[in-house]
Each structure stands twice: as structure tokens, then as C-alpha cells.
Design an enzyme around this catalytic site. Structure first.
Site, PDB file in Angstrom:
ATOM      1  N   SER A 225       0.826  -1.191   0.000  1.00 12.71           N
ATOM      2  CA  SER A 225       0.000   0.000   0.000  1.00 12.71           C
ATOM      3  C   SER A 225       0.872   1.257   0.000  1.00 12.71           C
ATOM      4  O   SER A 225       1.708   1.422  -0.876  1.00 12.71           O
ATOM      5  CB  SER A 225      -0.936  -0.061   1.214  1.00 12.71           C
ATOM      6  OG  SER A 225      -1.997   0.820   1.078  1.00 12.71           O
ATOM      7  N   ASP A 452      -8.892  -4.093  -5.981  1.00 13.00           N
ATOM      8  CA  ASP A 452      -8.363  -3.502  -4.759  1.00 13.00           C
ATOM      9  C   ASP A 452      -9.123  -2.215  -4.446  1.00 13.00           C
ATOM     10  O   ASP A 452      -9.240  -1.342  -5.297  1.00 13.00           O
ATOM     11  CB  ASP A 452      -6.867  -3.197  -4.953  1.00 13.00           C
ATOM     12  CG  ASP A 452      -6.151  -2.845  -3.662  1.00 13.00           C
ATOM     13  OD1 ASP A 452      -6.689  -2.023  -2.896  1.00 13.00           O
ATOM     14  OD2 ASP A 452      -5.051  -3.380  -3.432  1.00 13.00           O
ATOM     15  N   HIS A 480      -7.312  -5.854  -0.561  1.00 10.07           N
ATOM     16  CA  HIS A 480      -6.205  -4.912  -0.651  1.00 10.07           C
ATOM     17  C   HIS A 480      -4.880  -5.648  -0.548  1.00 10.07           C
ATOM     18  O   HIS A 480      -4.608  -6.286   0.470  1.00 10.07           O
ATOM     19  CB  HIS A 480      -6.345  -3.883   0.473  1.00 10.07           C
ATOM     20  CG  HIS A 480      -5.333  -2.788   0.444  1.00 10.07           C
ATOM     21  ND1 HIS A 480      -4.841  -2.248  -0.727  1.00 10.07           N
ATOM     22  CD2 HIS A 480      -4.719  -2.121   1.450  1.00 10.07           C
ATOM     23  CE1 HIS A 480      -3.974  -1.298  -0.433  1.00 10.07           C
ATOM     24  NE2 HIS A 480      -3.874  -1.203   0.877  1.00 10.07           N
TER      25      HIS A 480
END
Length: 511
Positions: A225, A452, A480
Site C-alpha cells: 500500500s 483492490d 487490498h
């Protein structure tokens, strides 16, 4: 809620929200400080930091060691004040030749890398990877154990998280703006010294000090991320020192904040539609069994209902629109949370909001006694320093609302207004959107998940295209990030890269 908050959930984000030796470790990448490959960022005047000798101590957890590394508070003034960085590691377990250190970061910004290492990566990463690497984490400056940014107290955070996120009139608009102003002012009051120095560029420079002090010639790294932005920034600053980098759930550094927020809004809509498609096939779906579109309409109606009349939760806080929306969004990060969300929505539509409140609390890292981690404080501090604010004021947000609603009929209005959070930030942004190419870096694996919610797939495609040595690995699925989330295809490809240096074929797709 900051719509740019980028955190991995389940055993990673929700845990993040999870020998006494002196000297450097050895290994195949070991090198003396100063003998490392070239960098674009100057290290002049930093010799003392690069040559420091860590003192490792017991963390109070079996096999894990902890230490504190020094870095300059301001890289423009290395002779000035210092900042203390919390570092943890677990040694390579063997068998096989040690490959060096593998740094990990779970994202955020604001997620504790040390908590992630100790709660998941150091014990849950594939055994062959843990056998060959010392697993290492450093909490970025301003985060968790590394001189954390502090803003609102627990009771004030409770109030902040309950402000109406979709103002219906000038009074509510003023109240929302005031909440962002109060948050920013509290950060300046409580953390004014560190606030101008928690940028991603500075955190990446810290990682190079960590690399050198650990005795590694090159940095091997897995970032999820926001951790992909941190990793890409490192490659940009230190391309010759870049080893095996995995950037999972990638951000696109070329986009301004307004586009990032709008893209992420569309990502949450995509994730919700996937959840809804699964839900409507079940007889007990709380959003009905008619269609995905009807399920979205029912959820929007529910948000309006709790905006008008918040629900009891069994404690002093009631579930209004803000906490209800956050609870739903929290479950979008991982399809494993969908059953919990269905149950929470069933209870909430029935008049009891504790289930959605629990999901919201997990997102905010609020514990049962009303204390919050510094996740949201650090998140805002880093984001607002890295990029100029999306909007100059409420009038610009109002103009942008239709485009956000187009991106997400369910979440668009609230996420448009959430983009106002950096408008009142006391420290000017030092970063700007730009393409990251990192010429001269070793091959970098960029991983994207097609549905995602927080880092839309197109960001991974873009970052892989920007990086001169980028290669794209695609996971066709929900949730995610992709590594360690159940795809043997993804895990096998990344393990081969980390262990053997075998780069996946560019464009490889897994399901």
C-alpha cells in the site's frame, strides 16, 4: 476520515492494526558503510549516522530483537537535532545461505512496521523467505515507536470521528471544516517540532541509514500500500542501492491528491459492488436480494437514516453516518471480513450499531478504553506534507462532489468532503506529484489487485510503467494487496524473486 489512508487489513493492517549484540550483521550483501553503490541523494555530512553501531536488546517476544537507530531530524542540517527510529528484527532461521535483511512496511502512512513484523511478517511470511533473510522493520519517523506525531486526545478523537461527513447546509459545512482545523491545530500544538520532517522522502532516507547500519550493501524490501510509495521513493533516491523490491498494492506517485482521492473513491465502489454481488446471492443479505444496484441504494438509504437518527451501540457513542460509513469501508479491504460486515449491517438495519462501530474502531485503531494509536495523526501528517491539498476550501469541494459521486454513488459525497483534511494543515507541503523512474535500479516487482479498494489496479499499471526496471504482477481478485493472501501463483512468483532473483514475466496474471 482521510480518503487517502492506505492500509492493509486482516493480519497485516489491523495488526499494524501488530541475544544482546553490538555491531552490524553479516551476510552475502554485507558491506562497510561508505562502500555502497551510488545514490542520487547526497549523504555528505551523514557519516556519523551511517557508521553508528546498534545495540540490540530483547523485545520481550521470543526471537525478536529491538534497537534504536539515530537519524537527523532535518537532513538539511545533519549537525542539528536527531530523531530516534525504532527498529526490530528476527534473525534468518535457516537452512540455506543468508541473503541479508528484508525490510517490510505495511503501509498507512502511519502503520507500525514494527508491529507488523512482530504480529505477522516475522512469523507469518513464507518459511523459505524467513529462513534466508533477517526480517527487519523500522517504524517510519512520526509513527508508533519512532517519535510519534500526536494530535487529538482520545475523547477529542471520538468527537472528530463522529462529525457529519456529508454536510447538508452551511452550518454542517462549517462544523466539518472546524473539525479539520481543530485536528490540524492540535497536531501543531503537540508535535510542532517533528511535523515538518515526516515526509516520505525523509523516511526513505532513514531506510538507507538502516540499510547501512545493518551491514547490507543493498536494500531488499517488501512494501504494501503506502509502503509502495516509500519503496519507490527509496529507489528514486538510491537506485544503485536498490536490491529486490516488491511493491504490493501500488500507489501512483504521478497523481495529485485530488486524483488519488477520486481514484480511491472509485476503488471502494468497485469493492462494494463485489461485496454486494456476493451478498445478494444469500437469502439473509441485509441489503436485499434484488440486485447490486438495489443493494447500493439500500446502503445509501441506511446512511441517511443514521445521519438523521444515530443508533445505540451499548456504550455512550452512537452510530451516526460517519462511523457507519467507516465501518463499511473497513470491511472492503479484505473479503474475509464480508461475513462480519453482513452480520453488522443486519444488526444495524435492525436498530443496533455495535457491529459497525467495532469495524470502525478497528480501522481507527481505537482500543476498548478509548485510546487511539497515532495511526490517524501520522497518516494526516505524512499525506499533507507529501502532496499539496486537494482543495482550497469547501466551495471547491462542493464543485467536485458530482465527480466523486460519479466515481462512487455509495461513498462519493463523504470521500469528497474527506479530501478537505489537508486544506488547513499548518505545515506547507514539501512534495509534489511526479513520475518515479529510478533509472539504474535493479528489477522491481509491482503487484496490483484488480478489485483492490484502496489502491486501484490502474495505479499498479502506472507505477510499473513509470519505473525503468518495473515489472507488473497482477492478481485477479478482491481485497487490498496480494502477497500472502491465498494465491499460490502470486506467492510462488514473489518467493522466487526474493529467494532466487527470478523476476516474474512482465504482465503475468494470477487468480
Amino acid at each position: 476520515m482521510d480518503s487517502r489512508r492506505l492500509l492493509r487489513t486482516s493480519a497485516t493492517a489491523l495488526a499494524a492494526a501488530g541475544l544482546i549484540l553490538s555491531g552490524c550483521t553479516g551476510g552475502s550483501d554485507a558491506a562497510a558503510p561508505g562502500s555502497s553503490p551510488a545514490a542520487t541523494a547526497s549523504t555528505a555530512g551523514l557519516e556519523d549516522f551511517y557508521a553508528q553501531k546498534p545495540v540490540w536488546r530483547d523485545c520481550g517476544m521470543p526471537k525478536f530483537e529491538c534497537a534504536t537507530f539515530r537519524a537527523p531530524l532535518d537532513y538539511a542540517k545533519p549537525e542539528g537535532e536527531e530523531i530516534q527510529l525504532a527498529v526490530s528484527r528476527v534473525r534468518a532461521s535457516g537452512p540455506g545461505k543468508r541473503l541479508g535483511s528484508l525490510l517490510v512496511n505495511p503501509g498507512g502512512p502511519g502503520g507500525s512496521a514494527v508491529g507488523y513484523l512482530q504480529g505477522y511478517a516475522g512469523i507469518g511470511y513464507p518459511a523459505p523467505v524467513r529462513a534466508r533473510y533477517d526480517m527487519v522493520a523500522v517504524d517510519p519517523r512520526g509513527v508508533a515507536r519512532s517519535e510519534p506525531v500526536e494530535c487529538l486526545t482520545g475523547p477529542r478523537m471520538d468527537a472528530y470521528t463522529q462529525v457529519d461527513p456529508t454536510p447538508d447546509d452551511p452550518r454542517e459545512t462549517a462544523a466539518l471544516a472546524a473539525s479539520f482545523k481543530e485536528f490540524a491545530a492540535s497536531c501543531e500544538q503537540r508535535s510542532g517540532k517533528v511535523l515538518p520532517h515526516v515526509s516520505t522522502v525523509e523516511a526513505a532516507r532513514d531506510m538507507d541509514i538502516v540499510r547501512a547500519v545493518l551491514g547490507d550493501r543493498k536494500l531488499h524490501y517488501v512494501g504494501a500500500s503506502y509502503g509502495t510509495f516509500l519503496g519507490a521513493t527509496y529507489a528514486e533516491l538510491f537506485p544503485g542501492r536498490t536490491g529486490r523490491l516488491v511493491l504490493d498494492g501500488a500507489m501512483d506517485p504521478s497523481l495529485p491528491a485530488s486524483e488519488l482521492n477520486r481514484d480511491q473513491t472509485a476503488g471502494f465502489e468497485t469493492a462494494f459492488r463485489s461485496f454486494a454481488a456476493d451478498c445478494v446471492e444469500k437469502r439473509d443479505c441485509p441489503l436485499g436480494t434484488e440486485s447490486v444496484a438495489a443493494a447500493g441504494d439500500r446502503l445509501k438509504a441506511f446512511f441517511r437514516e443514521v445521519d438523521a437518527k444515530p443508533l445505540p451501540t451499548g456504550e455512550s457513542r452512537r452510530l451516526g453516518e460517519s462511523l457507519a460509513t467507516t465501518g463499511v469501508i473497513a470491511a472492503m479491504y479484505d473479503e474475509a471480513a464480508w461475513p462480519q460486515l453482513r452480520e453488522a449491517l443486519t444488526r444495524a438495519i435492525g436498530g443496533e450499531g455495535s457491529g459497525l462501530l467495532a469495524l470502525a474502531d478497528s480501522y481507527y485503531e481505537r482500543d476498548a478504553n478509548g485510546s487511539y494509536s497515532n495511526l490517524m495523526s501520522a497518516n494526516a501528517a505524512v499525506n499533507c506534507l507529501d502532496l499539496p491539498a486537494s482543495f482550497t476550501g469547501p466551495a471547491e469541494v462542493e464543485k467536485a462532489v458530482p465527480s466523486f459521486e460519479k466515481a462512487s454513488p455509495v461513498f462519493g459525497t463523504g470521500l469528497a468532503w474527506a479530501s478537505l483534511n489537508c486544506t488547513y494543515w499548518p505545515t506547507p507541503a514539501t512534495g509534489r506529484p511526479h513520475r518515479v523512474t529510478a533509472p539504474g535500479a535493479a528489477p522491481i516487482v509491482v503487484v496490483g489487485t484488480t478489485r483492490d479498494p484502496a489502491t486501484p489496479y490502474k495505479w499498479a499499471r502506472s507505477l510499473a510503467d513509470q519505473l525503468s526496471s518495473g515489472t507488473l504482477l497482477t492478481y485477479e481478485g478482491d481485497g487490498h494487496t496480494a502477497y500472502g493472501r491465498g494465491s499460490d501463483c502470486v506467492d510462488t512468483a514473489i518467493n522466487a524473486y526474493l529467494l532466487e532473483g527470478t523476476v516474474p514475466q512482465d504482465g503475468k496474471r494470477c487468480s
